[in-house]
Write an enzyme that holds these catalytic residues in place. Structure first.
Site, mmCIF file in Angstrom:
data_model
loop_
_atom_site.group_PDB
_atom_site.id
_atom_site.type_symbol
_atom_site.label_atom_id
_atom_site.label_comp_id
_atom_site.label_asym_id
_atom_site.label_seq_id
_atom_site.Cartn_x
_atom_site.Cartn_y
_atom_site.Cartn_z
ATOM 1 N N GLY A 53 0.825 -1.200 0.000
ATOM 2 C CA GLY A 53 0.000 0.000 0.000
ATOM 3 C C GLY A 53 0.857 1.247 0.000
ATOM 4 O O GLY A 53 2.055 1.202 -0.277
ATOM 5 N N CYS A 54 0.266 2.378 0.360
ATOM 6 C CA CYS A 54 0.979 3.651 0.259
ATOM 7 C C CYS A 54 2.080 3.806 1.296
ATOM 8 O O CYS A 54 3.011 4.579 1.109
ATOM 9 C CB CYS A 54 -0.007 4.812 0.357
ATOM 10 S SG CYS A 54 -0.990 4.813 1.861
#
Length: 395
Positions: free
Chosen positions: A362-363
């Site tokens: 993810g980020c």
């Protein structure tokens, strides 16, 4: 009637292509690069402006927008959420309507990571950062060896026939050096460069980062992510990335789609450059280059070298019980806060309890992806088994 309409559309498309060719002097099919326009911290208009700027100077490629309807002369495909935009992007890539796409916050599977491209401040030289998002492998050293290969693939597809490779002086660098030299001695063509420092060697220092000594700088992905942010935003204070080409294409064995990643903080110049980077990779036949490089590396015993790096881990896991995955489900819910080394074990912990899960990035790092309706149950189980802290860490 519908057949006549299809014929008319086809004829119209042919005449448009002829008109474009006469105007630009370039004949043949134009590369089409998509840009999803949702998710930027600077708004949709930031991305649209970048696309229009890139379109003005583009040669040999067209830009299409994927997102909410906006005022623009560019071709548009409407999508009103990031999820819709990613689905439309995948659909357009798989159908061949677009050849590559630039997007944000897209989760690649484990084994795929992105190769960014920066402009180094010391000498204004372009340098590939291998890698910047995603996870090539849960094992750090194995991942860095793969990162080197991914960097070579990106550089070659970008037109550099014999790119130089340097390994940043981070934890595991010497093991990576040994593995790459073994790969080279087995016949894989890898051009390890020398540090600009007097003692030389292929282990790169901070000076080499600033000067862009190698064409490809190899390190772990999280370090690469930090480097991208520093190189891209050191002149702006950090909230607006103004320099470079973005976090680059997702590369990994079996990765068929040409998808490039941007930060949510990417400004107009970086977005425009990322579109150019995407077009160059498509023109350089990224997918074919990847197949050739993987084939050559495997011929030079890449798999055996990688196994030797992880054999201690595998020995420790030999006695573990085998866990079968539950029936596959749509996984749009994400859970962060899990250490990369525990990611696969966390997946199995959920499988044991009947919750289907997949690992990804993810980020802010590793994530588990589960069905949206089962996120809370999954978090509770992961808390019980000690994989996540008591409070959920949102991405």
């Amino acid at each position: 009637m519908s057949e006549n309409k299809a014929v008319k559309q086809m004829i119209g498309k042919v005449f448009n292509n002829i008109a474009d060719a006469i105007e630009t002097g370039e004949f043949g099919k134009k590369i089409r690069v998509g840009l999803t326009t949702l998710g930027s911290e600077h708004g949709v208009e930031n991305l649209v402006k970048a696309a229009q700027m890139a379109a003005k100077s583009s040669t040999g490629y067209q830009i299409v927008l994927i997102g909410p309807k906006v005022e623009s002369h560019l071709v548009q495909y409407e999508a009103n959420t990031e999820e819709e935009a990613h689905k439309k992007m995948e659909e357009l890539l798989d159908s061949g309507e677009i050849d590559g796409c630039v997007t944000m916050h897209y989760n690649f599977p484990i084994g795929v990571s992105t190769v960014g491209k920066v402009i180094t401040p010391g000498k204004g030289k372009e340098m590939f950062i291998a890698t910047t998002t995603g996870t090539s492998s849960p094992h750090r050293t194995e991942a860095m060896v793969k990162n080197a290969l991914y960097g070579i693939i990106a550089a070659k597809a970008n037109g550099i026939k014999n790119p130089t490779v340097g390994i940043l002086n981070v934890d595991g660098a010497r093991q990576v050096e040994k593995a790459l030299k073994e790969l080279k001695s087995n016949g894989y063509a890898i051009n390890l460069t020398e540090s600009m420092r007097s003692d030389g060697g292929c282990i790169m220092r901070g000076n080499d980062l600033l000067a862009g000594t190698p064409d490809i700088m190899v390190q772990d992905t999280l370090s690469g992510n930090v480097l991208m942010k520093v190189f891209s935003a050191f002149t702006t204070g950090g909230d607006y990335e103004s320099i470079g080409y973005g976090y680059g294409p997702g590369i990994g064995e079996g990765q068929e789609r040409t998808i490039l990643i941007l930060s949510r903080a990417s400004g107009v110049p970086v977005v425009a450059n990322a579109l150019q980077y995407a077009a160059e990779l498509v023109k350089g036949n990224l997918k074919e280059v990847a197949k050739e490089e993987f084939q050559a590396a495997k011929k030079a015993k890449l798999d055996e070298i990688l196994k030797s790096l992880t054999k201690d881990n595998k020995k420790a896991k030999e006695t573990e019980e085998e866990v079968t995955a539950p029936p596959k489900e749509v996984v749009t819910g994400s859970i962060s806060g899990i250490d990369i080394m525990d990611l696969e074990d966390a997946v199995k912990a959920l499988w044991k309890k009947g919750i289907y899960a997949e690992s990804g990035m993810g980020c802010t790092g590793p994530i588990l992806m589960v069905n949206e309706a089962k996120v809370n149950d999954a978090i509770a189980l992961l808390q019980e088994t000690g994989f996540v802290a008591k409070e959920k860490s949102d991405c």
